[in-house]
Design a protein around this motif. Structure first.
Motif, short mmCIF file in Angstrom:
data_model
loop_
_atom_site.label_atom_id
_atom_site.label_comp_id
_atom_site.label_asym_id
_atom_site.label_seq_id
_atom_site.Cartn_x
_atom_site.Cartn_y
_atom_site.Cartn_z
N LEU A 271 0.82 -1.21 0.00
CA LEU A 271 0.00 0.00 0.00
C LEU A 271 0.86 1.26 0.00
N LEU A 272 1.96 1.23 0.72
CA LEU A 272 2.80 2.43 0.84
C LEU A 272 3.59 2.72 -0.43
N ARG A 273 3.87 1.72 -1.22
CA ARG A 273 4.69 1.97 -2.41
C ARG A 273 3.86 2.48 -3.59
N ASP A 274 2.53 2.44 -3.48
CA ASP A 274 1.67 2.97 -4.55
C ASP A 274 0.50 3.69 -3.89
N ARG A 275 0.49 5.00 -3.99
CA ARG A 275 -0.51 5.81 -3.29
C ARG A 275 -1.93 5.48 -3.75
N ARG A 276 -2.10 5.02 -4.98
CA ARG A 276 -3.45 4.66 -5.46
C ARG A 276 -4.05 3.56 -4.61
N HIS A 277 -3.25 2.56 -4.28
CA HIS A 277 -3.75 1.45 -3.49
C HIS A 277 -3.99 1.86 -2.04
N PHE A 278 -3.12 2.69 -1.51
CA PHE A 278 -3.29 3.22 -0.16
C PHE A 278 -4.62 3.95 -0.05
N GLU A 279 -4.89 4.84 -1.00
CA GLU A 279 -6.11 5.63 -0.97
C GLU A 279 -7.35 4.79 -1.25
N LEU A 280 -7.20 3.74 -2.04
CA LEU A 280 -8.33 2.85 -2.29
C LEU A 280 -8.82 2.22 -0.99
N VAL A 281 -7.89 1.71 -0.20
CA VAL A 281 -8.26 1.09 1.08
C VAL A 281 -8.74 2.14 2.06
N ARG A 282 -8.14 3.32 2.03
CA ARG A 282 -8.51 4.38 2.96
C ARG A 282 -9.90 4.93 2.70
N ASP A 283 -10.27 5.05 1.42
CA ASP A 283 -11.47 5.80 1.06
C ASP A 283 -12.66 4.95 0.62
N ASP A 284 -12.43 3.69 0.25
CA ASP A 284 -13.49 2.86 -0.29
C ASP A 284 -13.64 1.60 0.57
N ALA A 285 -14.63 1.61 1.47
CA ALA A 285 -14.82 0.48 2.38
C ALA A 285 -15.17 -0.81 1.65
#
Length: 439
Positions: A271-285
């Motif tokens: 998750l940390l190496r690609d911000r898209r994946h980090f934000e996907l988990v953060r913002d989309d339950a």
């Protein structure tokens, strides 16, 4: 000066020449030949591409040692077939570990009918209904660790502060170990999957933790707790021995602690190496289910399955396997089989989930698979919601991985927590359906 390693090898070779592989004592090996370590080697998160003769073959001979061939299966369909085969393979490693054989417990090292009887004792403890009861306690454990990280901030180590404490405490809750036993138990846990020191170290670590669990079982035989140990004792009574219960508990610990810890650490790295994946988990339950499933396939932290010992001569997808040969399924490589689908060397949670063998397959499939999924589904959203600006504190090239371990892992994962480290926990509600679905 006497070469002890060479002497041991000569002794083992003589034993094999006299009596065949059944008398081979793997626990005597003080190092593992480099050829056998090849399936464990990775470059970062990616298994190293096979090279040399037979590199593209999904079944190939890895080595010939002590009178037996060792076969490596890297194809998904071929691996699945081997793992499902009850008739031509044995999982019972005890004849191969000499005096240490009594210390090897758990379902992974047994065959039917013993396996069927023991798994029947354990399976009721891992139904979705019972696992769901753990969800509130898992949430509390995760949130408590996040509070500790925030208090420690602005920097933290995901491995030390997050990935290892959570599954350890969950397993202790599941087994019903009292708080005063947990520090001692934790001290016994870390050397079990590192094979760099050979059989002596690995089997010694297994023996020590199993002795601890045997003592805990004997105490609960007198005063059963409300965890897994106590429930099996109450429900099965004298039909199951203390040694068998300790073996089952050891198998639960083996399958549920370091494996889940590694998934939490390496998953956080993904998750940390690609911000898209980090934000996907953060913002989309709604995304967490498919993210976790893709992590399981992509990471496959349990790199190889329990070894299978051939019970008869047979053909294995064009290779002639002899009775007594060892067949090893490379789970991590099977998850990248290009015949299953394109671009499986990449992490892509938005595509339909490709099949994987991260939990094994067949009657030896990990009994705690759904508990592991639940922990991951609860932990990752809470982590990224609590620290929405978290970032790596070191360059990825500085990370050090355990590349001689059956369970692949990273030694440390330093992170900057960001400004949110000082704020109260805002990840109060569970992701939708995370505790109510079985993949």
């Amino acid at each position: 000066m006497i070469d002890v390693s060479a002497t041991k090898r000569r002794i083992l070779q003589r034993l094999v020449a006299r009596g065949g592989p059944a008398v081979l004592d793997l626990s005597l090996l003080d190092s593992v030949p480099r050829r056998l370590l090849r399936p464990l080697r990775r470059e970062g998160l990616d298994p190293i591409a096979r090279q040399g003769p037979g590199a593209g073959d999904p079944v190939r001979r890895l080595a010939h040692m002590f009178g037996m061939n060792i076969w490596l299966v890297t194809g998904h369909s071929e691996g699945k077939a081997v793992l499902a085969d009850r008739s031509r393979y044995s999982n019972d490693v005890r004849p191969y570990v000499g005096a240490s054989g009594g210390a090897v417990g758990g379902l992974g090292f047994t065959d039917p009918p013993e396996h069927s009887r023991l798994r029947g004792l354990l399976t009721p403890e891992f139904t979705m209904r019972r696992i769901q009861r753990l969800a509130p306690r898992i949430e509390q454990i995760v949130d408590a660790q996040l509070d500790l990280m925030a208090a420690k901030g602005p920097d933290a180590d995901i491995v030390e502060d997050f990935a290892f404490p959570i599954p350890f405490l969950v397993i202790c809750e599941l087994l019903g170990l009292p708080a005063e036993d947990r520090a001692r138990f934790q001290a016994l846990s870390h050397a079990r999957f590192d094979v760099s020191a050979g059989g002596t170290s690995a089997f010694g670590a297994i023996s020590a933790s199993r002795d601890f669990l045997l003592d805990a079982t004997r105490r609960q035989r007198k005063d059963p707790g409300d965890g897994l140990l106590g429930r099996i004792i109450v429900e099965a009574g004298d039909e199951v021995s203390d040694e068998e219960i300790a073996g089952l508990a050891d198998g639960v610990f083996t399958g549920g602690y370091e494996t889940t810890a590694s998934m939490l650490a390496l998953g956080a790295l993904v998750l940390l190496r690609d911000r898209r994946h980090f934000e996907l988990v953060r913002d989309d339950a709604s995304a967490i289910d498919r993210v976790v499933e893709e992590m399981l396939r992509y990471l496959s932290v349990v790199q190889i399955a329990f070894p299978r010992f051939a019970l008869e001569d047979h053909d294995l997808f064009g290779k002639k396997v002899r009775k007594g040969d060892v067949v090893i399924v490379a789970l991590a490589r099977a998850g990248r089989d290009t015949r299953v689908g394109p671009d499986l060397h990449t992490f892509e949670p938005d595509r339909p989930p490709p099949p994987h063998l991260a939990f094994g397959h067949g009657f030896h499939r990990c009994v705690g698979a759904e508990l592991a999924r639940l922990e991951l589904r609860l932990a990752f959203p809470r982590l990224v919601q609590r620290f929405p600006e978290m970032s790596l504190a070191v360059h990825p090239s500085q990370l050090r991985f355990r590349d001689q371990s059956i369970v692949y892992a990273v030694d440390s994962l330093p992170v900057h927590l960001g400004p949110a480290a000082s704020r109260p926990n805002t990840a109060g509600s569970r992701p939708r359906d995370c505790a109510d679905r079985s993949s």
